[in-house]
Design a protein around this motif. Structure first.
Motif, mmCIF file in Angstrom:
data_model
loop_
_atom_site.group_PDB
_atom_site.id
_atom_site.type_symbol
_atom_site.label_atom_id
_atom_site.label_comp_id
_atom_site.label_asym_id
_atom_site.label_seq_id
_atom_site.Cartn_x
_atom_site.Cartn_y
_atom_site.Cartn_z
ATOM 1 N N ASP A 1 0.817 -1.219 0.000
ATOM 2 C CA ASP A 1 0.000 0.000 0.000
ATOM 3 C C ASP A 1 0.850 1.267 0.000
ATOM 4 O O ASP A 1 0.354 2.358 -0.259
ATOM 5 C CB ASP A 1 -0.929 0.014 1.219
ATOM 6 N N GLY A 2 2.127 1.129 0.347
ATOM 7 C CA GLY A 2 3.032 2.274 0.287
ATOM 8 C C GLY A 2 2.823 3.311 1.370
ATOM 9 O O GLY A 2 3.045 4.501 1.159
ATOM 10 N N VAL A 3 2.402 2.861 2.582
ATOM 11 C CA VAL A 3 2.171 3.774 3.697
ATOM 12 C C VAL A 3 3.339 3.675 4.670
ATOM 13 O O VAL A 3 3.865 2.580 4.918
ATOM 14 C CB VAL A 3 0.855 3.435 4.423
ATOM 15 N N SER A 4 3.743 4.793 5.264
ATOM 16 C CA SER A 4 4.798 4.770 6.270
ATOM 17 C C SER A 4 4.382 5.582 7.481
ATOM 18 O O SER A 4 3.552 6.495 7.390
ATOM 19 C CB SER A 4 6.115 5.308 5.705
ATOM 20 N N LYS B 1 2.383 8.764 6.079
ATOM 21 C CA LYS B 1 2.693 9.187 4.718
ATOM 22 C C LYS B 1 2.021 8.216 3.751
ATOM 23 O O LYS B 1 2.206 6.997 3.853
ATOM 24 C CB LYS B 1 4.203 9.199 4.480
ATOM 25 N N PHE B 2 1.245 8.760 2.834
ATOM 26 C CA PHE B 2 0.538 7.969 1.837
ATOM 27 C C PHE B 2 1.185 8.169 0.470
ATOM 28 O O PHE B 2 1.949 9.122 0.268
ATOM 29 C CB PHE B 2 -0.938 8.390 1.773
ATOM 30 N N PRO B 3 0.874 7.296 -0.493
ATOM 31 C CA PRO B 3 1.386 7.514 -1.855
ATOM 32 C C PRO B 3 0.920 8.858 -2.411
ATOM 33 O O PRO B 3 -0.089 9.428 -1.967
ATOM 34 C CB PRO B 3 0.779 6.343 -2.635
ATOM 35 N N GLY B 4 1.670 9.351 -3.389
ATOM 36 C CA GLY B 4 1.300 10.622 -4.010
ATOM 37 C C GLY B 4 1.654 11.826 -3.181
ATOM 38 O O GLY B 4 1.045 12.887 -3.329
ATOM 39 N N GLU B 5 2.642 11.696 -2.294
ATOM 40 C CA GLU B 5 3.110 12.788 -1.436
ATOM 41 C C GLU B 5 2.025 13.326 -0.498
ATOM 42 O O GLU B 5 2.108 14.448 -0.003
ATOM 43 C CB GLU B 5 3.685 13.941 -2.279
#
Length: 267
Positions: free
Chosen positions: A66-69, A88-92
């Protein structure tokens, strides 16, 4: 004309207001607001699942894909969140957690959001000392009013209306209803003869400090635009019935000004 100290205070207020709207955590960059109060809850447009628990905590679950931090570390599983935690989610995009006690808020920001990226300034009227008035704060304990909310679709809400603000302006006496739009936030949402032409049709705000019955100094030179004027994510209240001044109030914030390439209002 304002005195030198008054002018300096006014410019300091404008700078702090610009920081609030267009700074690193500026509200013009908010693209979504969500309330989290259940279990296995999803938020549209945001990866993962959210769970509240009986002790008032909040947990977030996402897969590594999912690209979350969180705090710079990728989320792959379930993590506990606190008020102030930033994901932090994808797409800044980023999400800040607020609230507590079983009901949390999620504020999603995007630095490249169109309103924030194109915002050049907040146009204001020239400072006019005639718009500084001594108003009577008349408490109305227990009173409530129904107001519209700028949601999609539009909605209505019953809000506390703890007082009336009574004042003289340009030789005429007026009374405006004070509402408590959020706990502890006293607002006078009003329209005037400039609304829909020189200023937004949705009106403007006088933000009041905590007040007791008596006299309160109101400086219309510090009237602000509703947050909805900068981001449609904010479900701002509309003016209660009767909160219209039949005269033009050419004081305070007037309109957002955007770069021409942004395609927004540049008046």
């Amino acid at each position: 004309m304002p005195t030198e100290s008054t002018a300096a205070e006014y410019e300091a207020w404008r700078e702090s207001r610009w920081e609030e709207i267009a700074g690193p955590q500026g509200k013009a960059g908010v693209v979504q607001l969500a309330t989290i109060s259940g279990s296995n809850q999803t938020v549209e447009g945001v990866p993962g699942h959210w769970n509240t628990n009986g002790s008032g905590g909040l947990a977030f679950t996402a897969a590594g894909a999912d690209g979350v931090s969180l705090d710079g570390r990728p989320v792959d599983g379930t993590v506990a969140l606190e008020v102030g935690s930033e994901l932090k989610f994808p797409g800044e995009r980023s999400g800040i957690i607020s609230g507590g006690g079983g009901t949390h808020g999620l504020v999603v920001r995007a630095p490249a959001a169109a309103p924030l990226a194109g915002l050049r300034e907040i146009a204001v009227y020239p400072v006019d000392p005639d718009y500084i008035v001594e108003a009577e704060y008349r408490r109305t304990p227990g009173r409530v009013v129904e107001v519209g909310r700028l949601t999609d679709p539009p909605s209505r809400q019953i809000l506390p209306a703890p007082a009336d603000l009574v004042f003289d302006l340009k030789g005429e006496r007026y009374s405006l209803t004070v509402i408590e739009s959020l706990p502890g936030q006293l607002l006078v949402v009003f329209t005037d003869a400039t609304s829909g032409s020189e200023t937004p049709e949705i009106g403007r705000w006088v933000v009041l400090p905590s007040a007791e019955e008596g006299t309160v100094r109101v400086d219309f030179n510090r009237v602000v635009l509703p947050l909805h004027a900068f981001s449609p994510a904010f479900p701002c209240p509309l003016a209660p019935e009767g909160n219209h001044l039949p005269v033009p109030v050419r004081a305070g914030e007037r309109t957002p000004v955007y770069n021409a390439s942004n395609g927004a209002n540049d008046s």
